[in-house]
Every structure is written in structure tokens, then in C-alpha cells.
Design an enzyme around this catalytic site. Structure first.
Site, PDB file in Angstrom:
ATOM      1  N   ALA A   1      10.328   2.263   0.186  1.00  6.60           N
ATOM      2  CA  ALA A   1       9.519   1.153  -0.335  1.00  6.60           C
ATOM      3  C   ALA A   1       9.912  -0.154   0.346  1.00  6.60           C
ATOM      4  O   ALA A   1      11.093  -0.425   0.534  1.00  6.60           O
ATOM      5  CB  ALA A   1       9.735   1.029  -1.846  1.00  6.60           C
TER       6      ALA A   1
ATOM      7  N   TYR B   1      12.780 -10.473   6.038  1.00  8.94           N
ATOM      8  CA  TYR B   1      12.650  -9.029   6.292  1.00  8.94           C
ATOM      9  C   TYR B   1      13.820  -8.526   7.156  1.00  8.94           C
ATOM     10  O   TYR B   1      14.430  -7.484   6.870  1.00  8.94           O
ATOM     11  CB  TYR B   1      11.317  -8.795   6.989  1.00  8.94           C
ATOM     12  CG  TYR B   1      10.889  -7.370   7.198  1.00  8.94           C
ATOM     13  CD1 TYR B   1      10.300  -6.637   6.163  1.00  8.94           C
ATOM     14  CD2 TYR B   1      11.016  -6.762   8.442  1.00  8.94           C
ATOM     15  CE1 TYR B   1       9.866  -5.340   6.376  1.00  8.94           C
ATOM     16  CE2 TYR B   1      10.585  -5.472   8.662  1.00  8.94           C
ATOM     17  CZ  TYR B   1       9.999  -4.752   7.617  1.00  8.94           C
ATOM     18  OH  TYR B   1       9.571  -3.473   7.841  1.00  8.94           O
TER      19      TYR B   1
ATOM     20  N   LYS C   1      16.504  -5.731   6.095  1.00 10.06           N
ATOM     21  CA  LYS C   1      16.541  -4.468   6.847  1.00 10.06           C
ATOM     22  C   LYS C   1      17.875  -4.276   7.572  1.00 10.06           C
ATOM     23  O   LYS C   1      18.359  -3.153   7.704  1.00 10.06           O
ATOM     24  CB  LYS C   1      15.368  -4.406   7.836  1.00 10.06           C
ATOM     25  CG  LYS C   1      13.985  -4.327   7.166  1.00 10.06           C
ATOM     26  CD  LYS C   1      13.822  -3.029   6.388  1.00 10.06           C
ATOM     27  CE  LYS C   1      12.400  -2.780   5.933  1.00 10.06           C
ATOM     28  NZ  LYS C   1      12.254  -1.548   5.135  1.00 10.06           N
TER      29      LYS C   1
END
Ligand code: CAA
Length: 248
Positions: A91, A155, A159
Site C-alpha cells: 500500500a 515519498y 521509501k
């Protein structure tokens, strides 16, 4: 494992582009697949579409950014089907924008959905994996965790954090039959990537040596390999799947 001896694989964010092909591939390989989702109406139409294609998945609702919702979901899966053998933390969301204009809300939402979610899911499954002396955890990161991408401070932070997490958890559970790995896809033909404005996308594709976006099925095959019993000597790894983009 289910009562009839099938390994149970949970895929978070299952109804998205990458998640759908992961679920199908894992089912094709003989796993009992539980598809996690957040939005009921989207999940209902997805489930119907999957059934029309011959796939019946167990469904499990939870917002993976919410620790308690994940706890309740895991408990429900274990009660209804059995202990979880494979967890795919897939997700994720983007809220791209230049850092100087990035709101706290967009920072927070991306960190919660993409990184806190990994803590939430792993924390709720790890003790039972240790008990059963078996487990496969696969965290879906991104090429943009290692490369710079304008507009992705939130992001990229999430990550990249994911792989730091994978390496540490990998060594903590290495002696318990559990592997923990990261997969870092490059630009794959998903809705998320197609939402990038065409001019930016065209420039990105020009920098992918194989000259195209990746296929969701290509990532799904890698996931199913890392989920297999045979992948037992791969742990703490970050596997790139990006058409050669990391070379630059
Ligand atoms: N490189 C350099 N400069 C850029 C730029 C870029 N890519 N994009 C914008 N700029 C410049 C603009 O020209 C502008 O400069 P000035 O202030 O001098 O005029 C400044 O930066 C601000 O531009 P914007 O107002 O357009 O910035 P923005 O906050 O709206 O953000 C953006 C622009 C939406 C991030 C746009 O650059 C973009 O969409 N980039 C692609 C992002 C991307 O690739 N995301 C990946 C999504 S898919 C994914 O994440 C999956 C995966 O794992 C791979």
C-alpha cells in the site's frame, strides 16, 4: 497456513495496479491470498471483476496507516483463515510537489501510508511468524528512494526508510526462518505513474534504458519468487526492477 495446508499471503493495497497482479500471481502459485483494502465500494467492484476472471480472494479491510485497525484486521485473518506466512507491504500513495510548497499534511499522509504502515503490519504479524519459525516479508519501495525525483521529498523519505527498516528487521529475525526484503520498482504502468503529467513522464521514459514503463506482471513475478520457500537465502536485500534506470 490454512487448514488445508496453503500458505497465507496478505497483500496490502491489493486493489491497486501493482497489488492486483501480485494477488493473481500469488494465487496462481498456490497461495491463499488475502487482499487488504481501504475503500469498500472500490473493493466490491474489484472483487467482482476478479471473480469474473476466475479469482476468489479473501478480503480484509483496514487503513494500514492506522495501528489499531491493522491489529484488528490481522486478528480477523488469523481467526478466519490461519496464521499469516507472507506479508507484502504494497500500500502506498504519492502527494508530489516541490518541497517549498509541500504542506505538512502531504508530508504526514505519505509517511503514514507508506512507512508507518510497514511498522503497523510487521508489528502485528512478526510474533506469530517467529512462533511458527517461518515467514516472508516483502516491502515495496521505489527507485526514487535511491535516485532523486523532483517533487518527492515525502515519498523518497518514506521509501528509503522502508529499506532501512527491512535490513534491520531482516537481521533480527534471520535465525527464525523469516526473510525480510525490499523490492524497488521503477516506473511501472500503474495509475500512480500515469497520473504524472505527460511531459514529465515522457522525460522519465527517455531515461529508462529498456525504453518503456515496466509491467505490473513483471513486479508480481518477483514478489512471488521472494514469497516462495526457495527464496530462503535472500534476506535484507533491496531488489531493483526498473529497466536499468538505477544505472544512471
Ligand atoms: N525538474 C526541475 N525543475 C522542475 C521540475 C523538474 N522535474 N518540475 C518543476 N520544476 C520547476 C518549475 O519549472 C518551477 O520553477 P520556477 O519556480 O523557477 O518557475 C518550480 O520547479 C516549481 O514548479 P511547479 O510549481 O510545477 O512545482 P510543483 O510543486 O507543482 O511540482 C511536480 C511539480 C508535480 C512535482 C512535477 O515536477 C512532477 O509531476 N514531477 C514528476 C514527479 C514524479 O515523477 N513522481 C513519480 C510518481 S509515480 C511514483 O512515485 C511511483 C514510483 O515509485 C516510481
Amino acid at each position: 497456513m490454512t487448514k488445508d495446508g496453503k500458505y497465507i499471503a496478505v497483500v496490502t493495497g491489493a486493489i491497486g495496479g501493482l497489488g492486483t497482479d501480485m494477488c493473481k500471481q500469488l494465487a496462481d502459485e498456490g497461495f491463499f491470498v488475502v487482499a487488504n483494502y481501504r475503500t469498500q465500494n472500490k473493493a466490491d467492484s474489484w472483487q467482482k471483476e476478479m471473480q469474473e476472471q476466475g479469482y476468489t480472494f479473501a478480503m480484509a479491510k483496514a487503513d494500514v496507516s492506522n495501528y489499531d485497525e491493522v491489529g484488528a484486521m490481522v486478528e480477523q485473518i488469523e481467526k478466519e483463515h490461519g496464521l499469516i506466512d507472507v506479508l507484502v507491504n504494497n500500500a502506498g500513495i504519492t502527494r508530489d510537489g516541490a518541497f517549498r510548497k509541500m504542506s505538512y499534511e502531504n508530508w504526514d499522509a505519505v509517511l503514514k501510508s507508506n512507512l508507518y504502515s510497514v511498522f503497523n503490519c510487521c508489528h502485528h504479524v512478526i510474533n506469530h511468524m517467529i512462533q511458527q519459525n517461518y515467514g516472508r516479508i516483502i516491502n515495496i519501495s521505489s527507485v526514487n528512494a535511491q535516485r532523486a525525483q523532483f517533487g518527492q521529498a515525502n515519498y523518497a523519505a518514506a521509501k528509503a526508510g522502508m529499506h532501512g527498516f527491512s535490513k534491520t528487521l531482516a537481521i533480527e529475525v534471520a535465525s527464525k526462518g523469516i526473510t525480510v526484503n525490499t523490492i524497488s520498482p521503477g516506473y511501472i504502468g500503474t495509475d500512480m505513474v500515469m497520473a504524472v503529467p505527460q511531459e514529465h513522464r515522457d522525460k522519465i521514459v527517455q531515461n529508462i534504458p529498456v525504453g518503456r514503463l515496466g509491467g505490473t506482471w513483471e513486479v508480481a513475478h518477483l514478489v512471488s519468487f521472494l514469497a516462495s520457500k526457495e527464496a530462503s537465502f535472500i534476506t535484507g536485500a533491496n531488489v531493483a526492477i526498473n529497466g536499468g534506470q538505477h544505472v544512471f
